[in-house]
Design a protein around this motif. Structure first.
Motif, PDB file in Angstrom:
ATOM      1  N   LEU A  37     -22.710 -88.762 -74.966  1.00  0.00           N
ATOM      2  CA  LEU A  37     -21.448 -88.074 -75.234  1.00  0.00           C
ATOM      3  C   LEU A  37     -21.072 -87.200 -74.043  1.00  0.00           C
ATOM      4  O   LEU A  37     -19.928 -87.221 -73.573  1.00  0.00           O
ATOM      5  N   ALA A  54     -17.685 -88.833 -72.506  1.00  0.00           N
ATOM      6  CA  ALA A  54     -16.544 -88.400 -73.330  1.00  0.00           C
ATOM      7  C   ALA A  54     -15.300 -88.084 -72.513  1.00  0.00           C
ATOM      8  O   ALA A  54     -14.185 -88.422 -72.924  1.00  0.00           O
ATOM      9  N   ILE A  70     -13.565 -91.713 -80.229  1.00  0.00           N
ATOM     10  CA  ILE A  70     -14.930 -91.382 -79.811  1.00  0.00           C
ATOM     11  C   ILE A  70     -15.744 -91.226 -81.075  1.00  0.00           C
ATOM     12  O   ILE A  70     -15.519 -90.317 -81.869  1.00  0.00           O
ATOM     13  N   SER A 130     -16.824 -83.560 -78.849  1.00  0.00           N
ATOM     14  CA  SER A 130     -16.339 -83.965 -77.520  1.00  0.00           C
ATOM     15  C   SER A 130     -15.595 -82.849 -76.801  1.00  0.00           C
ATOM     16  O   SER A 130     -15.500 -82.866 -75.580  1.00  0.00           O
ATOM     17  N   GLU A 179     -11.683 -88.257 -83.050  1.00  0.00           N
ATOM     18  CA  GLU A 179     -13.125 -88.048 -83.143  1.00  0.00           C
ATOM     19  C   GLU A 179     -13.596 -88.557 -84.501  1.00  0.00           C
ATOM     20  O   GLU A 179     -13.104 -88.116 -85.538  1.00  0.00           O
TER      21      GLU A 179
END
Length: 179
Positions: free
Chosen positions: A78, A82, A91, A102, A109
């Motif tokens: 991540l 990200a 994500i 993130s 998300e």
């Protein structure tokens, strides 16, 4: 239309398999696909990531700096990838292993406790299938029924684990639909 997805995590988490299954489903839908794995010499425990590029035209280059989406199965992944995701992308964060977010408000998300859900489902080994199906349900990059058939086909040599993976697939879809 071209969509790029980066799957990332530790070796042994099924990163390459998840990406391969998504690529197969996209091919079965008639898309052009590129599948580019990358992993360290450690394999299990080392960093592993894979990029899947899906397009309705031939793919010029499978090397992507800014993917449309990210499936992050561990915190280092991540943190590393990200910021590279294009605005508007999904994500997926495996909240079982990633206590942070993130830090972006221009993406979707998707928080999925993949490991915890996998354990409740029957085996931590199916965390990647939970993450894959949750991501596919949220992003809508491939047909879910086709993807489920690809998962079933992948495990056809081990028929005893097909029910576990089908249950894991459905759990992932439910998580995405309820988030």
């Amino acid at each position: 239309m071209q969509t790029e997805i980066k799957f990332a995590g530790f070796g042994g988490q099924g990163i390459l398999l998840s990406a391969k299954l998504l690529a197969y489903a996209a091919m079965k839908q008639g898309f052009f696909v590129a599948w580019v794995p990358s992993y360290g010499p450690e394999m299990r425990g080392g960093t592993a990531y894979c990029t899947v590029v899906i397009g309705d035209k031939r793919i010029g280059s499978p090397i992507i700096k800014n993917p449309s989406h990210l499936v992050a199965m561990n915190r280092p992944s991540l943190e590393k990838f990200a910021d590279d995701v294009k605005p508007g992308g999904v994500i997926l964060i495996n909240s079982s292993l990633i206590p942070t977010r993130s830090g972006r408000d221009d993406i979707i998300e998707l928080i999925v406790p993949a490991n915890e859900t996998a354990i409740k489902t029957g085996s931590v080994k199916c965390a990647n299938i939970i993450a894959l199906s949750a991501f596919a349900a949220k992003s809508k990059v491939v047909d879910l029924d086709l993807l489920k058939e690809c998962v079933k086909s992948e495990f056809s040599a081990k028929p005893k684990i097909i029910p576990l993976n089908m249950k894991a697939f459905d759990e992932g879809v439910n998580i995405a639909n309820n988030s």
